[in-house]
Design an enzyme around this catalytic site. Sequence first.
Site, PDB file in Angstrom:
ATOM      1  N   GLU A   1       0.795  -1.238   0.000  1.00  0.00           N
ATOM      2  CA  GLU A   1       0.000   0.000   0.000  1.00  0.00           C
ATOM      3  C   GLU A   1       0.826   1.287   0.000  1.00  0.00           C
ATOM      4  O   GLU A   1       0.401   2.318   0.515  1.00  0.00           O
ATOM      5  CB  GLU A   1      -0.991   0.012   1.190  1.00  0.00           C
ATOM      6  CG  GLU A   1      -1.969  -1.162   1.162  1.00  0.00           C
ATOM      7  CD  GLU A   1      -2.992  -1.163   2.305  1.00  0.00           C
ATOM      8  OE1 GLU A   1      -3.277  -0.085   2.859  1.00  0.00           O
ATOM      9  OE2 GLU A   1      -3.501  -2.246   2.633  1.00  0.00           O
TER      10      GLU A   1
ATOM     11  N   CYS B   1      -6.454  16.175  13.798  1.00  0.00           N
ATOM     12  CA  CYS B   1      -7.587  16.570  12.958  1.00  0.00           C
ATOM     13  C   CYS B   1      -7.664  15.664  11.740  1.00  0.00           C
ATOM     14  O   CYS B   1      -6.659  15.108  11.318  1.00  0.00           O
ATOM     15  CB  CYS B   1      -7.405  18.007  12.474  1.00  0.00           C
ATOM     16  SG  CYS B   1      -7.204  19.178  13.815  1.00  0.00           S
TER      17      CYS B   1
ATOM     18  N   TRP C   1     -16.247   7.355   6.846  1.00  0.00           N
ATOM     19  CA  TRP C   1     -15.159   8.307   7.040  1.00  0.00           C
ATOM     20  C   TRP C   1     -15.208   9.474   6.062  1.00  0.00           C
ATOM     21  O   TRP C   1     -14.212  10.149   5.815  1.00  0.00           O
ATOM     22  CB  TRP C   1     -13.806   7.569   7.014  1.00  0.00           C
ATOM     23  CG  TRP C   1     -13.633   6.666   8.210  1.00  0.00           C
ATOM     24  CD1 TRP C   1     -14.442   6.638   9.317  1.00  0.00           C
ATOM     25  CD2 TRP C   1     -12.640   5.668   8.442  1.00  0.00           C
ATOM     26  NE1 TRP C   1     -14.007   5.687  10.215  1.00  0.00           N
ATOM     27  CE2 TRP C   1     -12.890   5.073   9.699  1.00  0.00           C
ATOM     28  CE3 TRP C   1     -11.538   5.206   7.702  1.00  0.00           C
ATOM     29  CZ2 TRP C   1     -12.104   4.053  10.236  1.00  0.00           C
ATOM     30  CZ3 TRP C   1     -10.751   4.193   8.244  1.00  0.00           C
ATOM     31  CH2 TRP C   1     -11.028   3.625   9.498  1.00  0.00           C
TER      32      TRP C   1
ATOM     33  N   ASP D   1     -11.402  -4.336   3.296  1.00  0.00           N
ATOM     34  CA  ASP D   1     -11.333  -3.900   4.696  1.00  0.00           C
ATOM     35  C   ASP D   1     -12.601  -3.184   5.130  1.00  0.00           C
ATOM     36  O   ASP D   1     -13.085  -2.310   4.421  1.00  0.00           O
ATOM     37  CB  ASP D   1     -10.161  -2.920   4.873  1.00  0.00           C
ATOM     38  CG  ASP D   1      -8.803  -3.612   4.725  1.00  0.00           C
ATOM     39  OD1 ASP D   1      -8.710  -4.799   5.064  1.00  0.00           O
ATOM     40  OD2 ASP D   1      -7.847  -2.941   4.286  1.00  0.00           O
TER      41      ASP D   1
ATOM     42  N   GLU E   1     -18.550   0.953  13.779  1.00  0.00           N
ATOM     43  CA  GLU E   1     -18.731   2.375  14.028  1.00  0.00           C
ATOM     44  C   GLU E   1     -20.062   2.887  13.498  1.00  0.00           C
ATOM     45  O   GLU E   1     -20.627   3.832  14.019  1.00  0.00           O
ATOM     46  CB  GLU E   1     -17.630   3.099  13.261  1.00  0.00           C
ATOM     47  CG  GLU E   1     -16.782   4.002  14.060  1.00  0.00           C
ATOM     48  CD  GLU E   1     -15.632   4.496  13.202  1.00  0.00           C
ATOM     49  OE1 GLU E   1     -14.590   3.818  13.207  1.00  0.00           O
ATOM     50  OE2 GLU E   1     -15.777   5.541  12.556  1.00  0.00           O
TER      51      GLU E   1
ATOM     52  N   HIS F   1     -11.209  -7.280   6.982  1.00  0.00           N
ATOM     53  CA  HIS F   1     -10.440  -6.962   8.182  1.00  0.00           C
ATOM     54  C   HIS F   1     -11.184  -5.925   9.017  1.00  0.00           C
ATOM     55  O   HIS F   1     -11.760  -4.978   8.481  1.00  0.00           O
ATOM     56  CB  HIS F   1      -9.057  -6.428   7.796  1.00  0.00           C
ATOM     57  CG  HIS F   1      -8.355  -5.746   8.924  1.00  0.00           C
ATOM     58  ND1 HIS F   1      -7.869  -6.436  10.011  1.00  0.00           N
ATOM     59  CD2 HIS F   1      -8.099  -4.446   9.168  1.00  0.00           C
ATOM     60  CE1 HIS F   1      -7.329  -5.577  10.859  1.00  0.00           C
ATOM     61  NE2 HIS F   1      -7.455  -4.361  10.377  1.00  0.00           N
TER      62      HIS F   1
ATOM     63  N   CYS G   1     -10.660  -3.699  12.850  1.00  0.00           N
ATOM     64  CA  CYS G   1      -9.575  -3.386  13.783  1.00  0.00           C
ATOM     65  C   CYS G   1      -9.942  -3.608  15.247  1.00  0.00           C
ATOM     66  O   CYS G   1      -9.326  -3.034  16.125  1.00  0.00           O
ATOM     67  CB  CYS G   1      -9.153  -1.936  13.646  1.00  0.00           C
ATOM     68  SG  CYS G   1      -8.770  -1.477  11.992  1.00  0.00           S
TER      69      CYS G   1
ATOM     70  N   HIS H   1       0.006  -1.318  17.399  1.00  0.00           N
ATOM     71  CA  HIS H   1      -0.068   0.083  17.823  1.00  0.00           C
ATOM     72  C   HIS H   1       1.050   0.450  18.785  1.00  0.00           C
ATOM     73  O   HIS H   1       1.177   1.595  19.171  1.00  0.00           O
ATOM     74  CB  HIS H   1      -1.433   0.370  18.447  1.00  0.00           C
ATOM     75  CG  HIS H   1      -2.554   0.000  17.520  1.00  0.00           C
ATOM     76  ND1 HIS H   1      -3.094  -1.259  17.486  1.00  0.00           N
ATOM     77  CD2 HIS H   1      -3.187   0.701  16.556  1.00  0.00           C
ATOM     78  CE1 HIS H   1      -4.025  -1.306  16.550  1.00  0.00           C
ATOM     79  NE2 HIS H   1      -4.101  -0.131  15.971  1.00  0.00           N
TER      80      HIS H   1
HETATM   81  N1  GLN Z   1      -5.296  -2.606   4.773  1.00  0.00           N
HETATM   82  C1  GLN Z   1      -5.177  -1.500   5.677  1.00  0.00           C
HETATM   83  C2  GLN Z   1      -3.756  -1.402   6.192  1.00  0.00           C
HETATM   84  O1  GLN Z   1      -3.106  -2.420   6.281  1.00  0.00           O
HETATM   85  C3  GLN Z   1      -6.107  -1.670   6.844  1.00  0.00           C
HETATM   86  C4  GLN Z   1      -6.049  -0.498   7.781  1.00  0.00           C
HETATM   87  C5  GLN Z   1      -7.094  -0.509   8.878  1.00  0.00           C
HETATM   88  O2  GLN Z   1      -7.612  -1.537   9.225  1.00  0.00           O
HETATM   89  N2  GLN Z   1      -7.403   0.635   9.440  1.00  0.00           N
HETATM   90  O3  GLN Z   1      -3.297  -0.330   6.526  1.00  0.00           O
HETATM   91 ZN    ZN Z   2      -7.050  -2.518  11.214  1.00  0.00          ZN
END
Ligand code: GLN
Ligand code: ZN
Length: 772
Positions: free
Chosen positions: A499, A531, A576, A614, A620, A656, A658, A709
């Site tokens: 990416e 922000c 978003w 994803d 949310e 995916h 998070c 993280h």
């Molecule tokens: N594919 C995205 C990444 O690896 C997924 C990011 C996410 O889940 N916020 O960055």
């Molecule tokens: Zn994630």
Amino acid sequence: MITHNLGYPRIGSNRELKKSSESYWEGKIGLEQLIQTGVEVRHMNWQMQKELGLDLIPSNDFSFYDQVLDMSLMLGAIPERYVNLKNNLLKSELDLYFAMARGYQKEGYDLTAMEMTKWFDTNYHYIVPEFLKNQKFELSSMKFIDEFMEAKKMGIVTKPVLIGPVSFLMLGKEKEKNFDRLDLLSGILPVYREILSRLTIHGAEWIQMDEPFLAMDLSQKEKESFRIAYTMIKKEFPVLKIMLTTYFEGLRDNMELAVQLPVDAIHLDLVKAPDQLEDFLAVIPDKLVISLGIVDGRNIWKNNFENSLSLIKTVVDKVGENRVMIAPSCSLIHSPCDLEMETDAIILPPQIKEWLSFARQKIDEVVTLKQLATTTLFDDAIKAKLLENQQAILNRKTSKLVHNNKVSDRLKNIKEIESLARNTFSVRKEKQQKNLNLPFFPLTTIGSFPQTNEVRRWRAKLKKKELSIENYTQLIKHEIEQVIRWQEEVGLDVLVHGEFERNDMVEYFGEMLDGFVFTKNAWVQSYGSRCVKPPIIFGDVQRPNPMTLNWIKYAQSLTSKPVKGMLTGPVTIMEWSFVRDDQPRSETCYQIALSIRDEVLDLERANIKIIQIDEPAFREGLPLRKADWKLYLNWAVKAFRLTYAGVKDETQIHTHMCYAEFSDIIQSIADMDADVITFECSRSQMELLDVFAEYKYPNDIGPGLYDIHSPRIPAKSEMVNLLMKAALVIPKEHIWANPDCGLKTRNWEETKSAISEMVKAVESIREDALKS
Ligand code: GLN
Ligand code: ZN
């Protein structure tokens, strides 16, 4: 009729406060300078609202970090761990405040920050108050008075904004077992009494008490707490005018409770919940003032004056002009500051700019609505404003930029597309396995690899045309090649392209889809000094050209191992962004889904065997009221399924998320029917066990084996343990091995060590699995 505002953005039109705070934290400027920035932002905001002609201007809506943290400090809810620091080291209240917000790792201290969480269903995050069983409260900060006096010196008698006692308690968290934070109400009310009495002495007439929970699902005890709190306040302050503000939802079943509370005004969010008005008017008590939240505080569209005026008229006819207030639907901290900052006609074309309104324009709208509603013979300038508004609304309604027949025609066929069902998972799995030939616990990552400053610089240069598209492509391709080689070497089974070409997982796609525009300065506070600048979805969405195809094809051409196609899902792209308000969100979401589907089919045609879509924002999007969940989940699941409708059984679909809080929506996650889901798990192992022990999730699962993280390198043994734990509740042939999120924010050194530990962990278990 009174116009007012619930709160104004405090980051400053040029993000002055953000820049100043960050400089202060880095030690580049002194405290006085930061405080001075605060003064300037407040003055600018007050002066501007005054000049625009707003009647009742808020104070104490400013914050150096977060308004909930301001309340915690004011009420003396300062967690134990900071008290020592406060007494020994810190010179200023603001330093204590920042320590609470951001933690303190200096001078031998290692204090964790207070927890942060989402503010209702917005993208703003607040600092969660911490409560102990014998929590003591005492007035500990005079910010509310200081700001009130500061504005008074400018000749403005403001309306101080406080978070009401019940919502404040509900926003917090018990840090000890066996007590209910609502039982702290009797302890907290005396501090509110002190606050209100000081404000009264200094000349405040109106107080805004934010009680958003009054519009949420409430237990009997929570309802009772509202009665106790506001009865006490009325008794002690019979003359002070209390405005109770609700937002983000309608009062619904709390309507009766709300109108019985002894307050002077109630604010309703009539953008989110317009239907509540009729019910409210049916039961409104004799003297109660109603504040109409009619200008959308959370979105960027121009108000429709005609509609608003007819609504105002209905209310005025019923209760009389004197009992009506008009305002934005909620605090404007969820809006960008000022549309006039958008001067680049290429980025934001004037035809679209004409349909928008940011915080400053929204104040103007509120003021104009009053002028239009209260005078029959208004002057030419105001008449012109009405005409201009009508023209803009009409232009937007009929614009060719918004409406695309190709998109609406396609949407008519949605049923057909939906019906392109795949076989059941077990059939698919067999075919996919034949195709992919993966080992036990297939090793993969979530998509991104570290994004270095160098890569970011290339993109900036490309934008400024200092780098040709050919050169840029070459540079990115080189990155891809390196990351493919490294993944092969370290021993991952399913590779990704990394990416590198993406600035952000939503912006990247938005920039390539029709129906999106971007801004230069439309920043909205997300938390503290952070922000975000969400894209604006203004029209029908379609994909004119492939968006990821060439990158993925290139990556796959380098290796014989499968490379995942990597896409962002429709719910996340929508969540978003600023979303159009002229059609249901579900409709917009389906349009995005069909665009993503085009890409999925292209990738499949190019022989990409695995495609990941994803959806980190799926949860949310859940509505605030439980009664509305089902409707949302239905269309959100449908949108996700549309993205892969019609792909072959052999093509493996991943998704995916998070987080691991699935327990209440696990059925919908299963209904999404991705072949593989990867998610966060390393921080919440217990939750994983609970959910998957109870619910037999049918498809493959990749529990995140370590927390990306944190810079910490996870030990092999931890990950082995986690995998073993997972294998107790999930059949081992269904388990994948991966980190818990993308690696974009980490550096290469950490990433290489962590992934290689992860590979070792899996290899050691594979050996055991073969033996047993
Ligand atoms: N594919 C995205 C990444 O690896 C997924 C990011 C996410 O889940 N916020 O960055
Ligand atoms: Zn994630």
